[in-house]
Motif scaffolding. Sequence first.
Motif, PDB file in Angstrom:
ATOM      1  N   PHE A  36      22.630  25.745   4.373  1.00 60.82           N
ATOM      2  CA  PHE A  36      21.595  25.148   5.217  1.00 60.82           C
ATOM      3  C   PHE A  36      20.607  26.211   5.697  1.00 60.82           C
ATOM      4  O   PHE A  36      19.390  26.005   5.655  1.00 60.82           O
ATOM      5  N   ILE A  37      21.125  27.350   6.137  1.00 63.14           N
ATOM      6  CA  ILE A  37      20.247  28.425   6.608  1.00 63.14           C
ATOM      7  C   ILE A  37      19.398  28.965   5.463  1.00 63.14           C
ATOM      8  O   ILE A  37      18.191  29.180   5.632  1.00 63.14           O
ATOM      9  N   ILE A  42      13.998  29.316   2.953  1.00 57.85           N
ATOM     10  CA  ILE A  42      13.110  29.081   1.808  1.00 57.85           C
ATOM     11  C   ILE A  42      12.013  28.082   2.168  1.00 57.85           C
ATOM     12  O   ILE A  42      10.833  28.316   1.898  1.00 57.85           O
ATOM     13  N   VAL A  43      12.380  26.972   2.801  1.00 60.84           N
ATOM     14  CA  VAL A  43      11.399  25.931   3.118  1.00 60.84           C
ATOM     15  C   VAL A  43      10.381  26.418   4.143  1.00 60.84           C
ATOM     16  O   VAL A  43       9.173  26.224   3.979  1.00 60.84           O
ATOM     17  N   PHE A  44      10.853  27.070   5.208  1.00 60.06           N
ATOM     18  CA  PHE A  44       9.938  27.476   6.270  1.00 60.06           C
ATOM     19  C   PHE A  44       9.155  28.740   5.922  1.00 60.06           C
ATOM     20  O   PHE A  44       8.209  29.083   6.614  1.00 60.06           O
ATOM     21  N   SER A  45       9.532  29.423   4.871  1.00 57.43           N
ATOM     22  CA  SER A  45       8.779  30.598   4.426  1.00 57.43           C
ATOM     23  C   SER A  45       7.823  30.266   3.283  1.00 57.43           C
ATOM     24  O   SER A  45       6.989  31.087   2.928  1.00 57.43           O
ATOM     25  N   GLU A  55       7.120  30.195  13.362  1.00 58.65           N
ATOM     26  CA  GLU A  55       7.740  30.311  14.685  1.00 58.65           C
ATOM     27  C   GLU A  55       9.053  29.544  14.764  1.00 58.65           C
ATOM     28  O   GLU A  55       9.946  29.903  15.516  1.00 58.65           O
ATOM     29  N   LEU A  56       9.155  28.473  13.984  1.00 62.08           N
ATOM     30  CA  LEU A  56      10.339  27.627  14.051  1.00 62.08           C
ATOM     31  C   LEU A  56      11.529  28.200  13.279  1.00 62.08           C
ATOM     32  O   LEU A  56      12.676  27.947  13.638  1.00 62.08           O
ATOM     33  N   LEU A  57      11.264  28.990  12.262  1.00 62.28           N
ATOM     34  CA  LEU A  57      12.341  29.523  11.421  1.00 62.28           C
ATOM     35  C   LEU A  57      13.366  30.343  12.214  1.00 62.28           C
ATOM     36  O   LEU A  57      14.564  30.066  12.115  1.00 62.28           O
ATOM     37  N   LEU A  90      13.509  39.909   4.132  1.00 63.67           N
ATOM     38  CA  LEU A  90      12.795  40.085   2.861  1.00 63.67           C
ATOM     39  C   LEU A  90      11.730  39.010   2.663  1.00 63.67           C
ATOM     40  O   LEU A  90      10.616  39.308   2.235  1.00 63.67           O
ATOM     41  N   VAL A  91      12.072  37.791   2.974  1.00 62.33           N
ATOM     42  CA  VAL A  91      11.129  36.691   2.786  1.00 62.33           C
ATOM     43  C   VAL A  91      10.015  36.739   3.827  1.00 62.33           C
ATOM     44  O   VAL A  91       8.859  36.434   3.529  1.00 62.33           O
ATOM     45  N   GLY A  92      10.341  37.169   5.036  1.00 64.29           N
ATOM     46  CA  GLY A  92       9.352  37.197   6.115  1.00 64.29           C
ATOM     47  C   GLY A  92       8.611  38.508   6.252  1.00 64.29           C
ATOM     48  O   GLY A  92       7.843  38.687   7.187  1.00 64.29           O
ATOM     49  N   PHE A  93       8.850  39.464   5.354  1.00 62.49           N
ATOM     50  CA  PHE A  93       8.190  40.761   5.372  1.00 62.49           C
ATOM     51  C   PHE A  93       8.400  41.496   6.699  1.00 62.49           C
ATOM     52  O   PHE A  93       7.525  42.198   7.183  1.00 62.49           O
ATOM     53  N   ALA A  94       9.579  41.334   7.275  1.00 64.02           N
ATOM     54  CA  ALA A  94       9.934  42.037   8.510  1.00 64.02           C
ATOM     55  C   ALA A  94      10.636  43.338   8.137  1.00 64.02           C
ATOM     56  O   ALA A  94      11.087  43.511   7.002  1.00 64.02           O
TER      57      ALA A  94
END
Length: 188
Positions: A36-37, A42-45, A55-57, A90-94
């Motif tokens: 689920f996470i 994937i969906v929110f990114s 902001e919701l992720l 990785l997906v959020g470039f943090a």
Amino acid sequence: MMPDPSMSSWEPEIQPRQTLWQRLDSGLRHLLPSLFIALAIIVFSAPIPLPGSAELLPAIVIATVFFWSFWRPSGMPSLAVFVLGLFMDLVGFAPLGVSAFILLLVHGVAFYARFGLMRLHFLLVWAVFSLLATAACMLQWGLACLFRLHMLDMAPALFESFLCIGVYPPLSALFSWVFRMLDDEEDA
């Protein structure tokens, strides 16, 4: 009292063997929170026109890690939390490891406090989660300030904290329903 001679204690008890499908079903039940996470990340990114998805992720991920670490730790092991945190970075470039560190802290607190919190009313558990989510968002803000070497505006961190607090009750209701469904099917 004499033991029954017809029952010998040296004979092993025969356990029924699980079929491949039963083992796969059991494995998927334990992987469901992590899946689920991963799907939420994937969906929110993804570049879809979903307002407030960035902001919701973190709010959804923190609430999910807390709930499953609290109610079913076998479904949210530390290794899965670490890998999901790295995937989120990785997906959020943090900066790599920030989300993993924060999620592991949330997981650890929920895991070790679960026996004391299980007897409490939902509102008190929600209050504890609210404090933990606020601390996690402030820590993320502090680490972001440290990495950029200057003070950032605190408003986005507070907004993320309020999102975490607000998203927990509906996610908790959904996950409680899923938790009951998983337990009912395991008992059958």
